[in-house]
Design a protein around this motif. Structure first.
Motif, short mmCIF file in Angstrom:
data_model
loop_
_atom_site.label_atom_id
_atom_site.label_comp_id
_atom_site.label_asym_id
_atom_site.label_seq_id
_atom_site.Cartn_x
_atom_site.Cartn_y
_atom_site.Cartn_z
N GLU A 47 0.78 -1.28 0.06
CA GLU A 47 0.23 -0.04 -0.08
C GLU A 47 0.90 1.46 0.16
O GLU A 47 0.59 2.06 -0.72
N ALA A 48 1.89 1.15 0.80
CA ALA A 48 2.80 2.50 1.00
C ALA A 48 3.57 2.65 -0.41
O ALA A 48 3.81 3.87 -0.57
N VAL A 49 4.16 1.64 -0.65
CA VAL A 49 4.98 1.63 -1.89
C VAL A 49 4.16 2.49 -3.44
O VAL A 49 4.45 2.84 -4.23
N ALA A 50 2.92 1.84 -3.22
CA ALA A 50 1.98 2.22 -4.35
C ALA A 50 1.79 3.86 -4.28
O ALA A 50 1.07 4.61 -5.28
N THR A 51 1.87 4.62 -3.36
CA THR A 51 1.91 6.01 -2.96
C THR A 51 3.07 6.91 -3.42
O THR A 51 2.96 8.10 -3.53
N ALA A 69 14.17 9.34 -11.06
CA ALA A 69 14.57 10.55 -10.40
C ALA A 69 15.23 11.52 -11.41
O ALA A 69 15.90 11.19 -12.42
N ALA A 70 15.34 12.87 -10.85
CA ALA A 70 16.14 13.86 -11.84
C ALA A 70 17.61 13.72 -11.62
O ALA A 70 18.42 13.64 -12.71
N ASP A 71 18.24 13.28 -10.53
CA ASP A 71 19.70 12.88 -10.41
C ASP A 71 19.90 12.13 -9.33
O ASP A 71 18.87 11.79 -8.54
N LEU A 72 21.21 11.92 -8.96
CA LEU A 72 21.50 11.26 -7.85
C LEU A 72 21.34 11.83 -6.44
O LEU A 72 20.69 11.25 -5.50
N ALA A 73 21.31 12.94 -6.46
CA ALA A 73 20.86 13.93 -5.16
C ALA A 73 19.43 13.83 -4.76
O ALA A 73 19.04 13.42 -3.69
N THR A 74 18.41 13.65 -5.74
CA THR A 74 17.41 13.54 -5.68
C THR A 74 16.93 12.10 -5.34
O THR A 74 16.04 11.88 -4.56
N PHE A 75 17.61 11.16 -5.91
CA PHE A 75 17.45 9.84 -5.45
C PHE A 75 17.82 9.47 -4.23
O PHE A 75 17.01 8.77 -3.48
N GLN A 76 18.78 9.90 -3.80
CA GLN A 76 19.38 9.99 -2.37
C GLN A 76 18.49 10.33 -1.45
O GLN A 76 18.06 9.75 -0.32
N GLN A 77 17.64 11.46 -1.63
CA GLN A 77 16.62 12.35 -0.76
C GLN A 77 15.40 11.04 -0.70
O GLN A 77 15.13 10.95 0.44
N LEU A 78 15.34 10.56 -1.61
CA LEU A 78 13.90 9.88 -1.76
C LEU A 78 14.12 8.63 -1.17
O LEU A 78 13.35 8.10 -0.46
N GLN A 125 14.44 9.45 2.65
CA GLN A 125 13.17 9.96 3.24
C GLN A 125 11.89 9.03 3.04
O GLN A 125 10.93 9.18 3.86
N ARG A 126 11.43 8.48 2.01
CA ARG A 126 10.54 7.42 1.71
C ARG A 126 10.78 6.11 1.49
O ARG A 126 10.05 5.52 2.17
N LEU A 127 11.81 5.55 0.53
CA LEU A 127 12.03 4.45 0.51
C LEU A 127 12.27 3.45 2.03
O LEU A 127 11.64 2.48 2.05
N ALA A 128 13.45 4.27 2.48
CA ALA A 128 14.16 3.49 3.73
C ALA A 128 13.04 3.49 4.91
O ALA A 128 13.00 2.69 5.75
N THR A 129 11.93 4.43 4.94
CA THR A 129 10.82 4.22 5.75
C THR A 129 9.55 3.64 5.45
O THR A 129 8.60 3.71 6.33
N LEU A 130 9.69 2.98 4.36
CA LEU A 130 8.37 2.32 4.11
C LEU A 130 8.11 1.19 5.15
O LEU A 130 9.17 0.49 5.74
N PRO A 131 6.79 0.74 5.24
CA PRO A 131 6.49 -0.12 6.48
C PRO A 131 7.10 -1.63 6.11
O PRO A 131 7.26 -2.22 5.11
N VAL A 179 10.40 -2.53 5.94
CA VAL A 179 11.52 -2.89 5.48
C VAL A 179 12.75 -3.09 6.32
O VAL A 179 12.96 -2.51 7.15
N GLN A 180 13.61 -4.13 5.91
CA GLN A 180 14.56 -4.67 6.87
C GLN A 180 15.85 -4.00 6.02
O GLN A 180 16.89 -3.74 6.88
N ARG A 181 16.02 -4.32 4.62
CA ARG A 181 17.18 -3.96 3.94
C ARG A 181 16.68 -3.46 2.42
O ARG A 181 15.81 -3.90 1.89
N LEU A 182 17.52 -2.37 1.99
CA LEU A 182 17.25 -2.16 0.60
C LEU A 182 18.67 -1.86 0.12
O LEU A 182 19.75 -1.82 0.78
N THR A 183 18.90 -2.64 -1.14
CA THR A 183 19.88 -2.45 -1.88
C THR A 183 19.76 -1.95 -3.28
O THR A 183 18.46 -2.31 -3.78
N SER A 184 20.66 -1.02 -3.77
CA SER A 184 20.15 -0.52 -5.03
C SER A 184 21.41 -0.52 -5.94
O SER A 184 22.44 -0.59 -5.58
N THR A 185 20.75 -0.51 -7.34
CA THR A 185 21.97 -0.33 -8.04
C THR A 185 21.35 0.49 -9.30
O THR A 185 20.27 0.58 -9.51
N ILE A 186 22.35 1.37 -9.99
CA ILE A 186 21.93 2.45 -11.05
C ILE A 186 21.87 1.58 -12.25
O ILE A 186 22.71 0.76 -12.56
#
Length: 150
Positions: free
Chosen positions: A84-88, A110-119, A122-128, A130-137
């Motif tokens: 539900e949260a990720v859909a928003t 995202a527009a750029d790396l800084a915008t992605f880092q903020q997202l 502030q949003r992805l890491a706080t999704l209900p 979540v134990q771990r996030l791993t990302s790749t560009i």
């Protein structure tokens, strides 16, 4: 679904803006039966909708990442709350639940790396849940928006 329906779907995947007259000519069918088949394909859910395919770079979204999310297992409610949260989150343009680990694959623009880092912070890491996030560009799209095989 027969071969004619598959031809109609293939043509519409190539160009969703075809008129029924143009479509009928391409699949060698008269207009009325072609229109009826398209309506039936829409009603059955085989055709889910029509949309413009927008180039992300043309609208300032030049950065793309794939984010793998692993959830803490706290029961079925955890999965529902996460979904539900990720859909928003509008920057998540695709989300898929996976078997095994990780639990989810998110395609994020995202527009750029800084915008992605903020997202991310502030949003992805706080999704209900979540134990771990791993990302790749994403470096480059090799196959993108390919029509389904006929």
């Amino acid at each position: 679904m027969d071969d004619l329906d598959r031809k109609i779907l293939a043509e519409l995947q190539r160009d969703g803006r075809l008129t029924v007259t143009e479509l009928a000519a391409r699949v060698k069918l008269s207009v009325s039966p072609c229109h009826r088949r398209v309506r039936d394909l829409e009603r059955s859910g085989a055709i889910r909708g029509y949309r413009a395919v927008v180039d992300p770079g043309a609208v300032g979204l030049d950065f793309e990442a794939l984010v793998f999310a692993t959830l803490r297992w706290e029961g079925r409610d955890t999965v529902a709350a996460f979904e539900e949260a990720v859909a928003t989150v509008p920057d998540v343009v695709q989300a898929q639940r996976l078997f095994g680990e990780p639990d989810y694959l998110l395609r994020v623009v995202a527009a750029d790396l800084a915008t992605f880092q903020q997202l991310y912070d502030q949003r992805l890491a706080t999704l209900p849940g979540v134990q771990r996030l791993t990302s790749t560009i994403v470096m480059k799209h090799v196959v993108d928006d390919r029509p389904l095989p006929a």
